[in-house]
Each structure stands twice: as structure tokens, then as C-alpha cells.
Scaffold this active site. Structure first.
Site, PDB file in Angstrom:
ATOM      1  N   HIS A  95      82.046 -97.790   3.456  1.00  0.00           N
ATOM      2  CA  HIS A  95      81.554 -99.135   3.132  1.00  0.00           C
ATOM      3  C   HIS A  95      80.202 -99.089   2.421  1.00  0.00           C
ATOM      4  CE1 HIS A  95      84.091 -99.539   6.685  1.00  0.00           C
ATOM      5  NE2 HIS A  95      84.197-100.829   6.477  1.00  0.00           N
ATOM      6  N   PHE A 120      62.516-104.273   1.469  1.00  0.00           N
ATOM      7  CA  PHE A 120      63.739-103.459   1.552  1.00  0.00           C
ATOM      8  C   PHE A 120      63.358-102.047   1.998  1.00  0.00           C
ATOM      9  CE2 PHE A 120      67.130-100.848  -0.420  1.00  0.00           C
ATOM     10  CZ  PHE A 120      68.249-101.490   0.083  1.00  0.00           C
TER      11      PHE A 120
END
Ligand code: DLZ
Length: 159
Positions: A95, A120
Site C-alpha cells: 500500500h 510532514f
């Protein structure tokens, strides 16, 4: 490997945003790595004078959930900045692209929606070894870099 010199020496930086409240979301996948990212981030925040009581830490199951948990920290805890810490390893995760893109896009949306830094701090590596090298190893600590980025952005906004 290219990197910003200042991000490698967070302790050398001076910040004047020690009154700010900082949220940190830590994904629990590869939690040995994300715990090391958290440690790196906390070291920087404490050196910058952020009070322990002004740091709110929340866990998320995986990196996919980082944006929602960050949104909760903004809405419910009035964080001035949020660090999103996670680790996604390509070789172990079919994924990889879905989770990385969802996390990155969700985090970017929060920046622009709330007009605050949502950082991030997610490692996206090919191997566990590369993740180790970036969470307190020979390539530094991306958690520490995330904290420096948040402090820099808060200071830029203040100016
Ligand atoms: C499902 C999953 C997989 C396979 N790999 C990772 C990973 O390497 N790093 C990570 O942070 N999370 C992973 N997850 C979990 C997803 O982020 C998410 O928590 C679940 O899909 C539930 O929404």
C-alpha cells in the site's frame, strides 16, 4: 545526500517562539522508528524552550490516520503547529503509494486550511535500514528536522 545545513544542527538554532503550543502525532506502524523520531523532535522542542506542558502527543494507528489526528490537535488542543511522524517502508508495504500520498496530501491540506505549519515528518524509505539511518542514525533524525521546520515556520509567521 542533499540536506539543509541548518536542519542538521538544530541545537545551534535560536528560536523565539517558546510560548507556542505544539502538537505531535506519532503513527504506530514501525513504532521503534517512530519512537526514535519522537525523541528527536522532543529534544529539539525542549532545547528551543517549549514547555513540556505545551507539547501534546497523540498516537495514530498508521500514517494514513496522521492528518485526522493532526486536525484534532488543532481543533481540540489549539496547537500552533503540528508534527506528523510516521514511517512507511516500500519493500514491506504493497500500500506504500496509497498511504504515502494520502498522508502527504492530507497534511498539505491542513497547512492551507488552517494556515499553520503541519509538518510532514514521515519517512518513506525502501528498507528498514534506511529508516533506521534517518531516525537517529548516520542520516540524522527526521523527527528533529520536523521540529526545526515547525519552529522556523512559526518564527517566519511571527515576523
Ligand atoms: C496497512 C499499513 C501498511 C501495510 N503499512 C504501513 C506502513 O508501512 N506504515 C504506516 O504508517 N502504516 C501502514 N499501514 C497502516 C495504514 O497507515 C492505516 O493505519 C491502515 O490502513 C488503517 O487505515
Amino acid at each position: 545526500m542533499a540536506s539543509r545545513p541548518s536542519a542538521n544542527k538544530p541545537s545551534a538554532r535560536k528560536f523565539s517562539v517558546s510560548d507556542k503550543k505544539i502538537g505531535i502525532v506519532v503513527a504506530q506502524w514501525h513504532n521503534d522508528i517512530t519512537d526514535a523520531l519522537l525523541k528527536g523532535a522532543l529534544d529539539v522542542l525542549k532545547k528551543a524552550g517549549i514547555k513540556t506542558t505545551d507539547i501534546v502527543i497523540m498516537q495514530a494507528p498508521g500514517s494514513f490516520e496522521l492528518p485526522l489526528a493532526a486536525q484534532w490537535l488543532i481543533n481540540d488542543h489549539e496547537a500552533s503547529a503540528v508534527l506528523c511522524l510516521g514511517c512507511i517502508i516500500k519493500g514491506e508495504t504493497p500500500h506504500f503509494d496509497f498511504i504515502s500520498q494520502a498522508a502527504a496530501q492530507g497534511i498539505m491540506n491542513l497547512n492551507l486550511t488552517y494556515n499553520i505549519p503541519v509538518i510532514f515528518g514521515v519517512l518513506t524509505t525502501n528498507t528498514l535500514q534506511q529508516a533506521r539511518e534517518r531516525s537517529g542514525g548516520k542520516h540524522g533524525n527526521k523527527g528533529a528536522d520536523a521540529a526545526v521546520a515547525a519552529l522556523e515556520m512559526l518564527e517566519n509567521k511571527k515576523r
